[in-house]
Design a protein around this motif. Structure first.
Motif, PDB file in Angstrom:
ATOM      1  N   GLN A 117      -3.351  11.130  -4.328  1.00  0.00           N
ATOM      2  CA  GLN A 117      -4.731  10.742  -4.046  1.00  0.00           C
ATOM      3  C   GLN A 117      -5.644  11.017  -5.238  1.00  0.00           C
ATOM      4  N   VAL A 118      -6.757  10.302  -5.270  1.00  0.00           N
ATOM      5  CA  VAL A 118      -7.793  10.541  -6.272  1.00  0.00           C
ATOM      6  C   VAL A 118      -8.537  11.783  -5.803  1.00  0.00           C
ATOM      7  N   GLN A 155       0.839  -1.180   0.000  1.00  0.00           N
ATOM      8  CA  GLN A 155       0.000   0.000   0.000  1.00  0.00           C
ATOM      9  C   GLN A 155       0.880   1.237   0.000  1.00  0.00           C
ATOM     10  N   ALA A 156       0.833   1.976  -1.098  1.00  0.00           N
ATOM     11  CA  ALA A 156       1.637   3.188  -1.198  1.00  0.00           C
ATOM     12  C   ALA A 156       0.973   4.292  -0.382  1.00  0.00           C
ATOM     13  N   PRO A 157       1.774   5.135   0.253  1.00  0.00           N
ATOM     14  CA  PRO A 157       1.174   6.243   0.983  1.00  0.00           C
ATOM     15  C   PRO A 157       0.482   7.193   0.010  1.00  0.00           C
ATOM     16  N   VAL A 158      -0.641   7.716   0.416  1.00  0.00           N
ATOM     17  CA  VAL A 158      -1.411   8.603  -0.440  1.00  0.00           C
ATOM     18  C   VAL A 158      -1.082  10.044  -0.067  1.00  0.00           C
ATOM     19  N   MET A 177       0.331   8.475 -13.410  1.00  0.00           N
ATOM     20  CA  MET A 177       1.087   9.451 -12.622  1.00  0.00           C
ATOM     21  C   MET A 177       0.747   9.326 -11.137  1.00  0.00           C
ATOM     22  N   ARG A 178      -0.534   9.166 -10.834  1.00  0.00           N
ATOM     23  CA  ARG A 178      -0.934   9.005  -9.434  1.00  0.00           C
ATOM     24  C   ARG A 178      -0.299   7.761  -8.827  1.00  0.00           C
TER      25      ARG A 178
END
Length: 181
Positions: free
Chosen positions: A121-122, A41-44, A114-115
């Motif tokens: 974040q979305v 889980q990548a940090p947002v 890119m995100r």
């Protein structure tokens, strides 16, 4: 033969094989799977500028409003890490725009890419929704984000890598003068 689940320090097997004694099974994954799940889980992170902050960079805002394929090409080259050139990406964007009018579908995939690369974040809604409703604002935001991350958008990926001291292309090995065929 198999270590017991109650043994201290014993790592559970990730196979789900029953162990002798007690009639139980090892849980697939165990502590190791939990550690990998946390790493996956990548940090947002938040975007460095808002979607409607187009006038933070007036020059880019004007270029994007007149010819969005230029801004798209510049950002796509950086997002693709030099695998496609600015000209190629911009030309594809223009072609999709002229033939279908649905360039937002093409560009929203780059926003998603890119995100994923930068852990963004979305925001404020899904990538396709942002590009379909606010195409120019989305392109400007992506441009500003890459610029704030240290990229000079006018020189492309390879020149940015050289500027940062990391050669993008592999250097051939040095041949000693005494080696001949």
């Amino acid at each position: 033969m198999y270590p017991k689940a109650a043994d201290e320090g014993a790592q559970p097997l990730a196979t789900g094989i029953p162990f002798s004694g007690g009639g139980g099974y090892y849980q697939a994954g165990g502590a190791m799977a939990a550690a990998f799940a946390v790493q996956a889980q990548a940090p947002v992170a938040a975007w460095s500028t808002g979607l409607c902050n187009c006038f933070d960079d007036c020059h880019n805002c004007c270029v994007t409003c007149v010819c969005p394929c230029i801004t798209f090409g510049q950002t796509a080259e950086i997002i693709d890490r030099g695998s496609t050139s600015c000209g190629t990406s911009g030309a594809l964007y223009a072609l999709v725009m002229l033939l279908t009018g649905c360039q937002c579908v093409y560009s929203c995939f780059y926003r998603a890419k890119m995100r994923a690369q930068y852990g963004l974040q979305v925001s404020p809604c899904s990538d396709c929704c942002v590009h379909c409703c606010c195409q120019c604002c989305a392109l400007c935001q992506e441009y500003r984000e890459l610029k704030k991350r240290g990229f000079d958008m006018s020189i492309g990926w390879h020149a940015n890598m050289e500027r940062q001291g990391r050669a993008a292309a592999a250097v051939p090995p040095h041949m000693h003068p005494g080696m001949t065929r």
